[in-house]
Design a protein around this motif. Sequence first.
Motif, mmCIF file in Angstrom:
data_model
loop_
_atom_site.group_PDB
_atom_site.id
_atom_site.type_symbol
_atom_site.label_atom_id
_atom_site.label_comp_id
_atom_site.label_asym_id
_atom_site.label_seq_id
_atom_site.Cartn_x
_atom_site.Cartn_y
_atom_site.Cartn_z
ATOM 1 N N LEU A 68 -46.790 -16.524 22.206
ATOM 2 C CA LEU A 68 -47.966 -17.073 22.930
ATOM 3 C C LEU A 68 -47.702 -17.852 24.641
ATOM 4 C CD1 LEU A 68 -49.861 -18.472 20.196
ATOM 5 C CD2 LEU A 68 -50.645 -16.729 21.579
ATOM 6 N N LEU A 69 -46.609 -18.760 24.345
ATOM 7 C CA LEU A 69 -46.296 -19.357 25.329
ATOM 8 C C LEU A 69 -45.642 -18.324 26.502
ATOM 9 C CD1 LEU A 69 -43.571 -21.976 23.924
ATOM 10 C CD2 LEU A 69 -46.006 -22.671 24.982
ATOM 11 N N ASP A 70 -45.142 -17.394 26.023
ATOM 12 C CA ASP A 70 -44.548 -16.254 27.191
ATOM 13 C C ASP A 70 -45.218 -15.281 27.287
ATOM 14 O OD1 ASP A 70 -42.314 -17.014 26.575
ATOM 15 O OD2 ASP A 70 -41.812 -15.236 25.383
ATOM 16 N N VAL A 71 -47.334 -15.238 26.881
ATOM 17 C CA VAL A 71 -48.036 -15.211 27.674
ATOM 18 C C VAL A 71 -49.440 -16.183 28.465
ATOM 19 C CG1 VAL A 71 -47.636 -12.604 25.834
ATOM 20 C CG2 VAL A 71 -49.311 -14.826 25.603
ATOM 21 N N GLY A 72 -48.480 -17.075 28.412
ATOM 22 C CA GLY A 72 -48.960 -18.009 29.356
ATOM 23 C C GLY A 72 -50.056 -18.813 28.536
ATOM 24 N N VAL A 73 -49.739 -19.043 27.235
ATOM 25 C CA VAL A 73 -50.582 -20.558 27.153
ATOM 26 C C VAL A 73 -50.289 -21.946 26.473
ATOM 27 C CG1 VAL A 73 -51.145 -20.870 24.580
ATOM 28 C CG2 VAL A 73 -51.717 -18.238 24.842
ATOM 29 N N ARG A 84 -51.531 -25.987 23.888
ATOM 30 C CA ARG A 84 -52.915 -25.399 23.524
ATOM 31 C C ARG A 84 -51.700 -24.347 21.473
ATOM 32 N NH1 ARG A 84 -56.785 -21.513 25.167
ATOM 33 N NH2 ARG A 84 -57.011 -21.081 22.913
ATOM 34 N N VAL A 85 -50.887 -24.257 21.974
ATOM 35 C CA VAL A 85 -50.139 -23.538 20.717
ATOM 36 C C VAL A 85 -50.258 -25.457 20.136
ATOM 37 C CG1 VAL A 85 -47.897 -22.573 19.856
ATOM 38 C CG2 VAL A 85 -49.192 -22.571 22.165
ATOM 39 N N LEU A 86 -49.383 -26.326 19.326
ATOM 40 C CA LEU A 86 -49.949 -26.822 19.155
ATOM 41 C C LEU A 86 -51.046 -27.034 18.471
ATOM 42 C CD1 LEU A 86 -47.246 -29.153 21.026
ATOM 43 C CD2 LEU A 86 -46.535 -27.779 19.459
ATOM 44 N N LEU A 87 -51.664 -27.623 19.132
ATOM 45 C CA LEU A 87 -53.177 -27.902 18.422
ATOM 46 C C LEU A 87 -54.045 -27.121 18.361
ATOM 47 C CD1 LEU A 87 -54.554 -31.247 21.245
ATOM 48 C CD2 LEU A 87 -52.786 -31.130 18.999
ATOM 49 N N ASP A 88 -54.625 -25.677 18.732
ATOM 50 C CA ASP A 88 -54.677 -24.941 18.131
ATOM 51 C C ASP A 88 -54.319 -24.112 16.921
ATOM 52 O OD1 ASP A 88 -56.556 -25.903 20.013
ATOM 53 O OD2 ASP A 88 -56.560 -24.740 21.497
ATOM 54 N N LEU A 89 -53.417 -24.086 16.891
ATOM 55 C CA LEU A 89 -52.521 -23.086 16.351
ATOM 56 C C LEU A 89 -52.041 -23.880 15.117
ATOM 57 C CD1 LEU A 89 -51.683 -20.428 15.382
ATOM 58 C CD2 LEU A 89 -49.439 -20.272 16.660
ATOM 59 N N VAL A 90 -50.749 -24.388 15.474
ATOM 60 C CA VAL A 90 -50.536 -25.108 13.773
ATOM 61 C C VAL A 90 -51.197 -26.044 13.318
ATOM 62 C CG1 VAL A 90 -47.932 -27.206 13.895
ATOM 63 C CG2 VAL A 90 -48.430 -25.234 15.245
ATOM 64 N N ALA A 91 -51.594 -27.442 14.038
ATOM 65 C CA ALA A 91 -52.249 -28.222 13.630
ATOM 66 C C ALA A 91 -53.139 -27.619 12.394
ATOM 67 C CB ALA A 91 -52.805 -29.308 14.319
ATOM 68 N N PRO A 92 -54.202 -27.142 12.887
ATOM 69 C CA PRO A 92 -55.067 -26.311 12.512
ATOM 70 C C PRO A 92 -54.778 -25.629 10.482
ATOM 71 C CG PRO A 92 -55.192 -24.919 14.319
ATOM 72 C CD PRO A 92 -54.644 -26.429 14.124
ATOM 73 N N ALA A 93 -53.809 -25.435 11.303
ATOM 74 C CA ALA A 93 -52.825 -24.179 10.084
ATOM 75 C C ALA A 93 -52.302 -25.253 8.762
ATOM 76 C CB ALA A 93 -51.744 -23.627 10.558
ATOM 77 N N GLN A 94 -51.818 -26.383 9.759
ATOM 78 C CA GLN A 94 -51.600 -27.919 8.436
ATOM 79 C C GLN A 94 -52.456 -28.015 7.283
ATOM 80 O OE1 GLN A 94 -48.131 -27.589 8.041
ATOM 81 N NE2 GLN A 94 -48.394 -29.769 6.624
ATOM 82 N N VAL A 95 -53.495 -28.413 8.385
ATOM 83 C CA VAL A 95 -55.232 -29.070 7.878
ATOM 84 C C VAL A 95 -55.550 -27.892 6.935
ATOM 85 C CG1 VAL A 95 -57.323 -29.404 7.674
ATOM 86 C CG2 VAL A 95 -55.826 -30.113 9.818
ATOM 87 N N GLU A 96 -54.940 -26.219 6.807
ATOM 88 C CA GLU A 96 -55.310 -25.978 5.524
ATOM 89 C C GLU A 96 -54.527 -25.270 4.891
ATOM 90 O OE1 GLU A 96 -57.530 -22.402 3.635
ATOM 91 O OE2 GLU A 96 -57.830 -23.541 5.111
ATOM 92 N N VAL A 97 -53.181 -25.572 4.925
ATOM 93 C CA VAL A 97 -52.346 -25.617 3.960
ATOM 94 C C VAL A 97 -52.350 -26.990 2.874
ATOM 95 C CG1 VAL A 97 -49.546 -26.765 3.438
ATOM 96 C CG2 VAL A 97 -50.348 -24.897 6.123
ATOM 97 N N GLY A 98 -53.231 -28.218 3.194
ATOM 98 C CA GLY A 98 -53.477 -29.330 2.686
ATOM 99 C C GLY A 98 -54.390 -28.797 1.744
ATOM 100 N N GLU A 99 -55.227 -28.341 2.477
ATOM 101 C CA GLU A 99 -56.535 -27.371 1.172
ATOM 102 C C GLU A 99 -56.146 -26.967 0.578
ATOM 103 O OE1 GLU A 99 -60.000 -29.250 1.412
ATOM 104 O OE2 GLU A 99 -59.184 -30.387 3.572
ATOM 105 N N ARG A 100 -55.055 -25.659 0.637
ATOM 106 C CA ARG A 100 -54.712 -24.313 -0.241
ATOM 107 C C ARG A 100 -54.070 -25.375 -1.675
ATOM 108 N NH1 ARG A 100 -53.265 -19.041 3.307
ATOM 109 N NH2 ARG A 100 -55.369 -18.931 3.963
#
Length: 349
Positions: A36-41, A45-61
């Motif tokens: 994602l970084l290599d294509v200009g993201v 955004r990678v930290l807050l729109d990918l890693v952070a919400p995924a961690q919330v879902e981990v906790g919910e699971r």
Amino acid sequence: MTAATAAADPTSAYSGYLDCLADADEYAAIDMAIGLLDVGVPAERVLLDLVAPAQVEVGERWARNEWSVAQEHAATHISEQVVAAVAVHVNPRPTGGRVVVACMDGEWHALPPRLVAEVLRLRGWQVTFLGASVPAAHLVSYLHRHDAHAVALACALPMRLPYAHRMIEACRRSDVPVVVGGRGFGVDGRWARRLGVAWAPNAPAAAELIADERALLGVPPARLAHLADDEYASLVRRRGELVDSALADLRERMPAARAYTAAQLDSTVSDLGHIVDFLAAAVYVDDASLFTEFVGWLSGILLSRGVPAAAIARPFEHFAVALRDFPRAGRVLALGSAALPAAGHRAAR
């Protein structure tokens, strides 16, 4: 390059990233983030729109009993490695002063504040991340050795608020402004306001607040006059006694509890301790909603793990009797009991 990275959108990569966490595939998760970084993201955004919400879902699971503790820990470790890889890949150079980021003493949820630390670093601050469970005395000692523009403190569990308050005051005595964040202060920051400290709902807001010294310092004082009644201190002193007596009562009233395995017994003692700790925190900030929200969460966790509703309700009835001379704690307990599953009320009688 995967289709997700080609889309240059963290939200499009989200499902694939969760699959990487579920499969414990650290290398694929890192490749996805770097792609994602290599294509200009932007890294933020990678930290807050990918890693952070995924961690919330981990906790919910985990909360839904879909994932074990081991799976949750493995997924968290992978996300920590992803954050580290993103930081190394971007490697920003500081242009501003030092900001110290740390978890409260007793707090072990280090990934959310690590994300805050990396966002601050991306925005030009020189960041020192001290990690999980930093004792107040050690933090103050660090601040005396290193000049800091501000301290950002994270608290994930409201039961740690009394300790958080002491840590906040220790930083202030070192003349360092404080900003706090995390679910422990309430989704709207209500308990941060009660403690008289600046609160940020997310990493970008924390960065903006730290950059605005006037806003960082311009918070109303703490509103804790109710602590003069000494209920909180007395409740903390009786913690061990309350947990022991509640366990004995549970084993007497519910024969199944007598056959608990060592692991079940440890979990029960831990849950009883959490009930007392969250009750004490609610008394400390004088807000019953802190306790009732916890009761709803705990009930859902225990029911998903097959704990009978009666076994959940019984300790609340025991504590109500044991704390009959604690009027504020009694009122909080009554509201917490009302938030229990209805079946628990009927079966516990």
